[in-house]
Scaffold this active site. Structure first.
Site, PDB file in Angstrom:
ATOM      1  CB  CYS A 178      -6.005   0.853 -14.395  1.00  0.00           C
ATOM      2  SG  CYS A 178      -6.874   0.197 -13.523  1.00  0.00           S
ATOM      3  CG  HIS A 191      -1.766   1.368   1.671  1.00  0.00           C
ATOM      4  ND1 HIS A 191      -1.453   2.227   1.989  1.00  0.00           N
ATOM      5  CD2 HIS A 191      -2.710   1.688   0.619  1.00  0.00           C
ATOM      6  CE1 HIS A 191      -2.649   3.123   2.175  1.00  0.00           C
ATOM      7  NE2 HIS A 191      -3.043   2.272   1.701  1.00  0.00           N
TER       8      HIS A 191
END
Length: 891
Positions: free
Chosen positions: A846, A453
């Site tokens: 993406c 993350h």
């Protein structure tokens, strides 16, 4: 003249009839200089056909004649007692790497040493005799080894070790950058000749002619015996010159242009009256006599045109004569410098644009997109090395161990006019840490890897990210092995794209790139000229990100993550209020506030990307991520919720509602389109905001092109429900199409074109793509989650076991960087099945997989239309696409 001996000089080029292989590598290099007409020292080559069978008697006449020819050009005579010309002998193999030594200072014999010392001094003369001795001892040692005479070989090895200690070097005197502090030499040159003469054939130090003939005979003998040779080695002979030989002498070296900035200006030093730079104080190369500078510039830029790269040049001026000694390629240079050179070459038609685009490794562009450390500034700073690169670059700042602490420090710094650079240091980051990463200069975490993350968010915002598994935090102290620091201390983090990352205690000096000055924008424009249908979009959550990506060549937004918008300090509690409110009116009030905020977000992004598609992903994150995660955040929310109310909200009730949102496996839980089914008002709010922004832009004559993406669908029914709605007994789900139509009628707006599509990030969705394509006009492959759900590996946790898997070759590379073959298969299947249903289906990828050139070829071959990546990765992806297009065009 023996046809196997080749002469060269500034005006004499070796005949093209002589096969280049006969000259050896060094011989070919010398002849290249001659072909360029450079002021190269003259010389001659005993080519591969004669080098290993030299008869001193038969070549004596030719050697003397050629040495005389060299003498006429350099102004000194070999064997002259007053002004002797010394020569070097280079064993020129055809191998790229060879163990043969370079030999120097031949001509230093008893009759000449006095005259040489008059020019350079007794100490230097003694040094040069020892260098001569050391070089020849290596030849004699090799001969003893080949003759299997271990006793004599050991004796010579001992002598070589002693000489190395005396001279403090690893090689001969002109092998720059190898000298160490030398042991004082306490004898005169002639005494050293007497001392070492017994180790060489008789007469070695008696006269110059005998010395060179003996040397050539010994080298030839060694080559005859050496299996390494295989009649593939030549011998190069050249005069030597010295930067300390007379009053008008100097030595120096320089790069053909600045190796950091790429400025077309010589970069280096020269050393007046010095043989080389060892122990000398140099002057900036451009301060040398203008006549020499002009000639050196011509040499430098001619070399650049010939080799199409920056070159390093060594030269010597001896008694007002400039001589080129050596030129070679440069390893340590910036990407910016290379691009500046290539653009210059293209401008002058030395190379074509395709050559420029193919010459740069796409991943090298990382260096031009982020700050880098000025190396001298970290000297003396305590450091720790290691970790996993999450996002490249260099960052400086005071460290804080939580988002709350960092945001508070940021606020105080702004209020007090203090340094506002901060680094977030946490064990792992979550959605609520996005706002801290956004305002920081970098983030240091312990868990995860390239696709964790913190790394993904850092790349999105152009921040630096380093994952250091050794990181331990206890209270306000943290450690990386033996390296420790406290909250509030300054750290400098350096994460190069290539090489080992480093954390420094304190502050370094950063060099911040300028996209225009660096030549990057011109390079991008050239790159884009080769791109045809396939294009590159960006992941952008703010107008700033969109504008930056547009300047880098992005053709629209491929992913706008709306969840990131809710984590801003002024929004997070509004969103929490909407989720936690038990009163429908209060929830509607919060949704109205959020709708205004979202409308402004979408308006800004679509305005920047006017005329280009903007794919907006509706809320994807699990709801618990938006909840308070500690006591301070909870207290802050309760205080917010109590504003304007007569009774304070119950802490227990709020905690109970928060706990009700907890999930055991949120990654596969209540997120994405599943939220829309349970909380349709959230997606309805977002959709209204999108269309309100689009209508407003159209009213302003701005071409807005919204593309609404529904995340984490597993079947066609989910997308059909959210896109087109559904009526069942007692309930009515209003879909995107109806929301747009109703809103258009309310606002009396003109109809606009928009698309509804989905993110394919589950294997079930990939396999069911044919059905899903009935209700969506585009697919966007979310390869981070598709990799996780295909392989069953968490991107945040896989680094814990990946070293073991790599050790036993259980997995190839990092699947969160380079697409796994099975993930590729799913993308191919989904694209094929989707287009069987809808031939004009638009497909893109993406995520950061899209910025990896290793994946781009697959995306193009699989029939995708674009890749989308963070703004700072757009130039990398563009270059990857252009290189594939050029390659395909050449076939």
């Amino acid at each position: 003249m023996d046809s196997r001996i080749q002469f060269f000089s500034q005006k004499d080029v070796i005949s093209k009839k002589v096969a280049p292989e006969r000259l050896g590598v060094r011989g070919r290099q010398a002849n290249e200089f001659a072909e360029l007409g450079f002021p190269i020292l003259p010389g001659f080559i005993l080519d591969t056909e004669i080098a290993s069978e030299i008869n001193p008697k038969t070549i004596k006449k030719d050697i003397n004649a050629l040495l005389g020819k060299c003498a006429g050009m350099v102004g000194k005579t070999y064997g002259d007692a007053k002004n002797p010309m010394l020569i070097k002998v280079v064993i020129s193999s055809n191998l790229a790497i060879t163990t043969y030594p370079a030999l120097h200072n031949f001509g230093l014999v008893k009759p000449t040493i006095g005259g040489f010392a008059e020019w350079v001094g007794e100490d230097f003369a003694a040094h040069e005799v020892l260098f001569l001795v050391r070089g020849m001892l290596k030849i004699e040692g090799r001969i003893k080894e080949l003759e299997a005479k271990p006793k004599e070989q050991e004796e010579i090895a001992s002598l070589l070790k002693r000489l190395g200690l005396m001279l403090g070097i690893g090689g001969p005197s002109n092998e720059l950058n190898q000298k160490k502090e030398a042991i004082p030499i306490d004898k005169k040159a002639a005494e050293y000749m007497d001392e070492y003469a017994k180790y060489f054939p008789k007469g070695f130090f008696e006269d110059a002619e005998s010395q060179i003939l003996i040397t050539l005979s010994e080298i030839s003998k060694m080559l005859q015996m050496d299996d390494q040779n295989d009649r593939d080695t030549a011998i190069l002979i050249q005069p030597m010159v010295y930067g300390n030989y007379g009053k008008s002498s100097c030595s120096g070296d320089f790069f053909s242009r600045n190796i950091i900035t790429g400025e077309k200006k010589l970069q280096g030093e020269f050393f007046q009256d010095k043989f080389n730079e060892i122990g000398a104080s140099g002057q900036e190369i451009n301060k040398i006599d203008p006549a020499y500078r002009k000639e050196l510039e011509k040499i430098a830029w001619t070399l650049e045109d010939r080799f199409k790269e920056i070159r390093h040049v060594r030269f010597i001026v001896e008694n007002d004569k400039l001589w080129l000694i050596e030129q070679r390629m440069v390893d340590q240079k910036s990407t910016q410098a290379d691009i500046k050179l290539l653009l210059d070459l293209a401008k002058r038609k030395i190379v074509d644009n395709a050559y420029v685009v193919k010459a740069i490794d796409p991943l090298r562009l990382n260096e031009m997109l982020h700050p880098v450390i000025n190396s001298p500034s970290v000297k003396g700073l305590k450091s720790w090395k290691g970790g996993i690169a999450g996002a490249p670059g260099a960052a400086i700042g005071r460290v804080y161990f939580s988002t709350g602490a960092l945001l508070e420090a940021t606020k105080l710094a702004h209020q007090n006019g203090e340094d506002g650079r901060f680094i977030l240091v946490v064990i792992s980051s979550f959605a609520e840490d996005v706002k801290a990463i956004e305002v920081s200069t970098g983030v240091l975490t312990a868990e995860g890897g390239y696709s964790a993350h913190a790394s993904v968010v850092a790349r999105q915002y152009g921040k630096v990210s380093l994952v250091a598994p050794d990181l331990k935090i206890k209270g306000n102290k943290a450690t990386l092995g033996d390296f420790s620091f406290s909250e509030g201390d300054y750290l400098t983090i350096n994460v190069p794209f290539y090489g080992e990352s480093t954390v420094y205690a304190g502050t370094a000096e950063l060099i911040t790139p300028d996209a225009k000055e660096s030549g990057l924008l011109d390079f991008i424009a050239m790159t884009r000229s080769f791109i045809k249908k396939f294009h590159v979009r960006c992941n952008a959550d703010t107008p700033r990100d969109a504008a930056l990506a547009l300047s880098f060549g992005a053709e629209g937004v491929g992913l706008c993550r709306t969840e990131h918008m809710f984590f801003k300090a002024e929004r997070i509690n509004v969103f929490r209020e909407m989720l936690l409110s038990s009163d429908p009116k209060e929830r509607k009030k919060a949704l109205d506030k959020l709708q205004v905020m979202q409308r402004e977000d979408f308006y800004g992004i679509m305005k920047v990307m006017a005329g280009k598609g903007v794919t907006i992903r509706l809320l994807d994150s699990p709801l618990h991520e938006f909840m308070p995660h500690n006591g301070d955040e909870l207290a802050g929310y309760i205080a917010y919720a109590a504003k304007g109310k007569s009774t304070k909200p119950s802490r227990a009730e709020i905690v109970a509602r928060i706990e009700a949102l907890h999930e055991f496996n949120p990654m596969l839980g209540h997120r994405g389109c599943r939220i829309a089914v349970s909380y349709p008002e959230i997606y309805a709010m977002q959709v209204k905001a999108i269309f309100e922004a689009a209508y407003k832009l159209h009213a302003e004559k701005i071409d807005a092109r919204p593309e609404i993406m529904v995340p984490i669908v597993m079947n066609a029914s989910e997308l059909k429900l959210i896109a087109y709605g559904k009526k069942i007994e007692g309930s009515n789900y209003v879909g995107i199409v109806d929301i747009e139509e109703n809103l258009r009628k309310e606002q009396k707006a003109k109809e606009l074109k928009y698309q509804i599509g989905t993110m394919i990030e589950l294997p079930a969705a990939a396999l069911g793509a044919g059905e899903i394509a009935k209700y969506g006009r585009f697919f966007s492959f979310g390869t981070n989650d598709l990799t996780q759900t295909t392989l069953g590996i968490s991107r945040d946790d896989f680094t814990a076991f990946m070293p073991d898997y790599t050790l036993f070759d259980l997995i190839q590379g990092n699947p969160f960087s380079t697409l796994d073959q099975r993930v590729k298969e799913l993308i191919g299947i989904a694209t094929e099945r989707g287009r069987l249903t809808r031939p004009d289906l638009v497909c893109g990828l993406c995520g950061e997989h899209g910025a990896n050139p290793a994946n781009i070829r697959f995306c193009m071959d699989a029939g995708l239309d674009y890749v989308s990546c963070s703004p700072y990765s757009v130039p990398i992806a563009l270059l990857g696409v252009a290189q594939v297009e050029i390659e395909k065009g050449g076939k």
